[in-house]
Scaffold this motif. Structure first.
Motif, PDB file in Angstrom:
ATOM      1  N   UNK A  10       6.045  -5.446  -1.484  1.00 50.21           N
ATOM      2  CA  UNK A  10       6.438  -4.604  -2.609  1.00 50.21           C
ATOM      3  C   UNK A  10       5.357  -4.659  -3.692  1.00 50.21           C
ATOM      4  N   UNK A  11       5.077  -3.505  -4.279  1.00 47.11           N
ATOM      5  CA  UNK A  11       4.173  -3.461  -5.419  1.00 47.11           C
ATOM      6  C   UNK A  11       2.731  -3.796  -5.114  1.00 47.11           C
ATOM      7  N   UNK A  12       2.258  -3.520  -3.896  1.00 52.17           N
ATOM      8  CA  UNK A  12       0.877  -3.852  -3.587  1.00 52.17           C
ATOM      9  C   UNK A  12      -0.042  -2.652  -3.834  1.00 52.17           C
ATOM     10  N   UNK A  13      -1.336  -2.944  -3.930  1.00 50.30           N
ATOM     11  CA  UNK A  13      -2.366  -1.951  -4.180  1.00 50.30           C
ATOM     12  C   UNK A  13      -3.359  -1.982  -3.016  1.00 50.30           C
ATOM     13  N   UNK A  39     -15.806   8.416   1.099  1.00 46.03           N
ATOM     14  CA  UNK A  39     -14.921   7.814   0.098  1.00 46.03           C
ATOM     15  C   UNK A  39     -13.466   8.161   0.405  1.00 46.03           C
ATOM     16  N   UNK A  40     -13.201   9.424   0.723  1.00 53.66           N
ATOM     17  CA  UNK A  40     -11.837   9.830   1.065  1.00 53.66           C
ATOM     18  C   UNK A  40     -11.339   9.080   2.296  1.00 53.66           C
ATOM     19  N   UNK A  41     -12.235   8.838   3.248  1.00 54.23           N
ATOM     20  CA  UNK A  41     -11.854   8.067   4.428  1.00 54.23           C
ATOM     21  C   UNK A  41     -11.491   6.632   4.082  1.00 54.23           C
ATOM     22  N   UNK A  42     -12.237   6.055   3.127  1.00 57.41           N
ATOM     23  CA  UNK A  42     -11.930   4.686   2.684  1.00 57.41           C
ATOM     24  C   UNK A  42     -10.574   4.635   1.992  1.00 57.41           C
ATOM     25  N   UNK A  43     -10.219   5.720   1.285  1.00 56.10           N
ATOM     26  CA  UNK A  43      -8.949   5.763   0.557  1.00 56.10           C
ATOM     27  C   UNK A  43      -7.766   6.145   1.437  1.00 56.10           C
ATOM     28  N   UNK A  44      -8.019   6.701   2.617  1.00 58.95           N
ATOM     29  CA  UNK A  44      -6.984   7.339   3.424  1.00 58.95           C
ATOM     30  C   UNK A  44      -5.735   6.477   3.665  1.00 58.95           C
ATOM     31  N   UNK A  45      -5.875   5.185   4.029  1.00 53.75           N
ATOM     32  CA  UNK A  45      -4.646   4.401   4.251  1.00 53.75           C
ATOM     33  C   UNK A  45      -3.765   4.328   3.009  1.00 53.75           C
ATOM     34  N   UNK A  51       0.528   4.402  -2.082  1.00 53.15           N
ATOM     35  CA  UNK A  51       0.408   3.269  -2.999  1.00 53.15           C
ATOM     36  C   UNK A  51      -0.810   3.472  -3.901  1.00 53.15           C
ATOM     37  N   UNK A  52      -0.886   2.772  -5.047  1.00 49.31           N
ATOM     38  CA  UNK A  52      -2.072   2.882  -5.906  1.00 49.31           C
ATOM     39  C   UNK A  52      -3.330   2.434  -5.164  1.00 49.31           C
ATOM     40  N   UNK A  53      -4.458   3.063  -5.507  1.00 46.02           N
ATOM     41  CA  UNK A  53      -5.735   2.768  -4.860  1.00 46.02           C
ATOM     42  C   UNK A  53      -6.708   2.199  -5.885  1.00 46.02           C
ATOM     43  N   UNK A  54      -7.328   1.094  -5.510  1.00 43.64           N
ATOM     44  CA  UNK A  54      -8.330   0.455  -6.372  1.00 43.64           C
ATOM     45  C   UNK A  54      -9.558   0.166  -5.535  1.00 43.64           C
ATOM     46  N   UNK A  55     -10.665   0.879  -5.803  1.00 37.53           N
ATOM     47  CA  UNK A  55     -11.907   0.606  -5.094  1.00 37.53           C
ATOM     48  C   UNK A  55     -12.459  -0.712  -5.607  1.00 37.53           C
ATOM     49  N   UNK A  56     -12.324  -1.750  -4.804  1.00 33.15           N
ATOM     50  CA  UNK A  56     -12.607  -3.101  -5.255  1.00 33.15           C
ATOM     51  C   UNK A  56     -14.072  -3.413  -5.449  1.00 33.15           C
ATOM     52  N   UNK A  84      -8.719   4.011  -9.177  1.00 31.24           N
ATOM     53  CA  UNK A  84      -9.375   3.028 -10.031  1.00 31.24           C
ATOM     54  C   UNK A  84     -10.530   2.395  -9.240  1.00 31.24           C
ATOM     55  N   UNK A  85     -11.490   1.826  -9.955  1.00 32.48           N
ATOM     56  CA  UNK A  85     -12.639   1.257  -9.261  1.00 32.48           C
ATOM     57  C   UNK A  85     -13.327   0.204 -10.111  1.00 32.48           C
TER      58      UNK A  85
END
Length: 201
Positions: A10-13, A39-45, A51-56, A84-85
């Motif tokens: 629950x509540x993961x990014x 980049x879109x491929x990296x975000x796809x999952x 869920x929120x996405x954060x480019x680490x 976010x990144x």
């Protein structure tokens, strides 16, 4: 667990990393049409899981001749994805991690020549749903579209470094106040309203 499977948490990014192979090799290959899909491929999952996405991590070495342009392409892709990144990296040391010189500051604390490109307008805290936002490095223009406004005040970072202390502000559908000393634009709209913001020099 396969990356296709949503973690039972629950509540993961979702926080991938992205380093462009050609940039890592030092090749001056500035090509948004090639980088955007990656980049879109990296975000796809994260998109698929909702869920929120954060480019680490992202970035490239400081001797990459077109680093500023490369970062602009990446930031634009992140903005279009409302992601976010965190760029790698910022450290004032002569000892480089993995012998990689990526830092936005030099060992004496001075900025790298490309550092201005990371100073961009962005929605810091929005009371509502972000439909889209973006920053044009070419024209130093920030745009934002918000729907379903909620009660509260939205905060938008406005880079006075690029826009000056008296930028042109156009807000439709909401009230606003600029706090130039804090590089901050405050926006308030009626609950449920939609509004747009444009800020330029």
């Amino acid at each position: 667990m396969c990356i296709r499977d949503r973690p039972e948490l629950e509540g993961f990014v979702f926080s991938p990393h992205y380093y462009d192979p050609l940039a890592v090799l030092g090749l001056a290959a500035i090509d948004a049409e090639r980088i955007d899909p990656a980049v879109l491929g990296a975000f796809a999952p994260g998109v698929r899981w909702g869920v929120p996405i954060f480019m680490g991590e992202f970035g490239t070495q400081n001797d990459y001749e077109t680093k500023a342009e490369h970062l602009d392409i990446l930031y634009d892709a992140f903005d279009r994805s409302v992601a976010h990144a965190a760029m790698w990296e910022a450290s004032q040391t002569g000892t480089y991690w993995n012998t990689e010189d990526f830092s936005v500051i030099d060992t004496d604390g001075s900025e790298q020549p490309w550092s201005g490109t990371v100073v961009r307008g962005y929605p810091r805290a929005i009371a509502g749903h972000i439909e889209s936002f973006g920053w044009s490095a070419e024209t130093s223009t920030f745009t934002l579209a918000v729907s379903a406004a909620r009660e509260g005040v939205s905060e938008i970072y406005i880079p006075i470094r690029h826009l000056g202390t008296s930028p042109k502000i156009r807000v439709r559908g909401a009230k606003y106040r600029l706090l130039a000393d804090e590089s901050l634009l405050l926006v308030s709209a009626d609950v449920g309203a939609s509004y747009t913001v444009t800020v330029s020099p």
